[in-house]
Design an enzyme around this catalytic site. Structure first.
Site, PDB file in Angstrom:
ATOM      1  N   ASP A  74       0.221  -1.662   0.138  1.00  0.00           N
ATOM      2  CA  ASP A  74      -0.304  -0.173   0.019  1.00  0.00           C
ATOM      3  C   ASP A  74       0.823   1.156  -0.273  1.00  0.00           C
ATOM      4  O   ASP A  74       0.815   2.025   0.964  1.00  0.00           O
ATOM      5  CB  ASP A  74      -0.808  -0.152   0.820  1.00  0.00           C
ATOM      6  N   ASN A 121      -7.994  -1.711   7.508  1.00  0.00           N
ATOM      7  CA  ASN A 121      -8.020  -0.470   8.532  1.00  0.00           C
ATOM      8  C   ASN A 121      -7.930   0.948   7.675  1.00  0.00           C
ATOM      9  O   ASN A 121      -8.421   1.369   8.604  1.00  0.00           O
ATOM     10  CB  ASN A 121      -7.105  -0.149   9.012  1.00  0.00           C
ATOM     11  N   HIS A 122      -8.259   0.801   6.315  1.00  0.00           N
ATOM     12  CA  HIS A 122      -8.384   2.176   5.793  1.00  0.00           C
ATOM     13  C   HIS A 122     -10.254   2.085   6.084  1.00  0.00           C
ATOM     14  O   HIS A 122     -10.868   2.148   5.844  1.00  0.00           O
ATOM     15  CB  HIS A 122      -8.473   2.271   4.650  1.00  0.00           C
ATOM     16  N   PHE A 123     -10.460   3.265   6.198  1.00  0.00           N
ATOM     17  CA  PHE A 123     -12.144   4.670   6.552  1.00  0.00           C
ATOM     18  C   PHE A 123     -12.030   5.651   5.954  1.00  0.00           C
ATOM     19  O   PHE A 123     -10.691   6.313   6.041  1.00  0.00           O
ATOM     20  CB  PHE A 123     -12.065   3.914   8.273  1.00  0.00           C
ATOM     21  N   HIS A 224       1.535   7.234   4.673  1.00  0.00           N
ATOM     22  CA  HIS A 224       2.737   6.836   5.995  1.00  0.00           C
ATOM     23  C   HIS A 224       3.516   6.016   5.839  1.00  0.00           C
ATOM     24  O   HIS A 224       3.729   5.135   6.486  1.00  0.00           O
ATOM     25  CB  HIS A 224       1.711   6.699   7.217  1.00  0.00           C
ATOM     26  N   ASN A 225       3.518   5.455   3.804  1.00  0.00           N
ATOM     27  CA  ASN A 225       4.172   4.286   3.463  1.00  0.00           C
ATOM     28  C   ASN A 225       4.796   4.723   2.769  1.00  0.00           C
ATOM     29  O   ASN A 225       4.308   4.704   1.614  1.00  0.00           O
ATOM     30  CB  ASN A 225       2.776   3.340   3.481  1.00  0.00           C
ATOM     31  N   HIS A 279       1.583   6.663  13.294  1.00  0.00           N
ATOM     32  CA  HIS A 279       0.550   6.997  12.298  1.00  0.00           C
ATOM     33  C   HIS A 279      -1.099   6.521  12.611  1.00  0.00           C
ATOM     34  O   HIS A 279      -1.983   7.151  11.739  1.00  0.00           O
ATOM     35  CB  HIS A 279       1.173   6.800  11.457  1.00  0.00           C
TER      36      HIS A 279
END
Length: 362
Positions: A74, A121-123, A224-225, A279
């Site tokens: 990701d 964990n995406h939202f 953050h990646n 993060h």
């Protein structure tokens, strides 16, 4: 300050106060990553937790070698934050829930699921300001506590996944010499995925705000990646961040679980801690364990309400359990750890109102 910096070796350390829970496996993974060829230093953030071979919630500094597998699939995943025009005084969560609609189908402009949030964990979350800690900074950025905010956590969707799969099939998990054609090829694709991820968050926000009949101003859009070249003591290095926000960004938002607060912060750069921040809250339980721990105590409907009074839109039965607030650390312990090592200035605390994950049906 040093009380919250736990030193593991001459190359590895992590940030944790006495209230921060860090799993042993994450520490083992951090140490093994520190031993990769040409790795100079690794620093775990207070949201450190185990990943697939490498821990999540850490920054990694290497010399003359890049590690695409450290960034993961990701690439460019991060947080976008918008000030909307929705008045808190006239708030109806029922109305918002009806209006928010379904954005699970991709925007027509691109084949890699542009404008969709994705799983895990995406939202996207509507939030209200519950506390202002630094009035001066809050006003400086022209923020309005009488209006709702929209937070979007998403990444490069199918594009980043394709890039990593291609990388693993050709080179496995090995590092690449930074001046090699293979490294330069990866870096070009990486930069494209970071740009795509940033655009994806903007399109998600646009689609949701259109459904909610509002407009918004972008407060921040950070990742953050990602991998970047940095110069320290007049020497070039490669800084890999996997679930770690950059302290070189002007503003960062650090969310808790869907049933916890988020914090808007101003980063304070610290080279010793690789100019990075947490993060998010970080997982406490593995995804595979969540349903077994929770399904005898909570129904799916019960998990769509949180202790803070917010609601959750999630029609995926696996996700509703895997992303339950109980599966995450307390965000306050993460923020406290960073305050103790002086890498954040907290501006405001935000409370979730409505958390959108998926309407299901695809």
């Amino acid at each position: 300050m040093d009380n919250s910096i736990q030193v593991l070796s001459d190359k590895a350390s992590y940030i944790a106060s006495k209230n921060t829970w860090i799993e042993g496996l994450a520490i083992e993974q951090l140490l093994s990553t520190a031993n990769l060829p040409n790795m100079i230093k690794v620093v775990g953030m207070p949201d450190l937790h185990p990943g697939k071979g490498y821990p999540i919630g850490a920054a990694y500094l290497s010399c003359e070698t890049i590690y695409p597998a450290l960034i993961g699939s990701d690439i460019g995943c991060g947080m976008g934050f918008w000030q909307t025009e929705i008045n808190i005084a006239k708030l109806s969560i029922d109305k918002l829930e009806r209006q928010i609609g379904n954005i699970d189908q991709p925007d027509i402009r691109h084949k890699y699921n542009l404008g969709t949030i994705g799983g895990g964990n995406h939202f996207a979350e509507l939030q209200k300001v519950s506390k202002i800690f630094d009035e001066q900074l809050f006003n400086h950025y022209q923020l309005n506590a009488k209006k709702l905010f929209l937070l979007v956590h998403s990444g490069s969707r199918g594009l980043g996944h394709q890039i990593l799969q291609n990388q693993l099939s050709r080179f496995g998990y090995q590092g690449l010499p930074d001046n090699s054609p293979e490294a330069l090829n990866y870096l070009a694709k990486h930069d494209n995925a970071v740009a795509f991820a940033k655009l994806n968050r903007q399109v998600v926000a646009e689609r949701l705000m259109t459904n909610l009949n509002t407009q918004g101003n972008e407060v921040l859009n950070v990742c953050h990646n990602f991998l970047e070249k940095v110069t320290l003591a007049q020497k070039d290095y490669w800084l890999h961040r996997k679930g770690a926000s950059s302290a070189t960004d002007e503003l960062v938002i650090i969310p808790g679980s869907r049933g916890d607060y988020s914090y808007l912060v101003q980063p304070i750069k610290c080279e010793n801690l690789l100019m990075s921040l947490a993060h998010g809250a970080g997982r406490k339980w593995r995804r595979a364990d969540c349903k077994g721990k929770l399904d005898k105590r909570y129904s799916m409907q019960e998990l769509k309400r949180t202790k803070l009074g917010s609601r959750v839109i999630c029609e995926d039965s696996s996700l509703i359990f895997e992303e339950a607030p109980q599966a995450y650390k307390s965000i306050d312990s993460v923020i406290e750890s960073m305050q103790q090592v002086n890498i954040v200035k907290v501006i405001a605390q935000l409370t979730p109102i409505l958390n959108y994950k998926t309407q299901g049906g695809h």
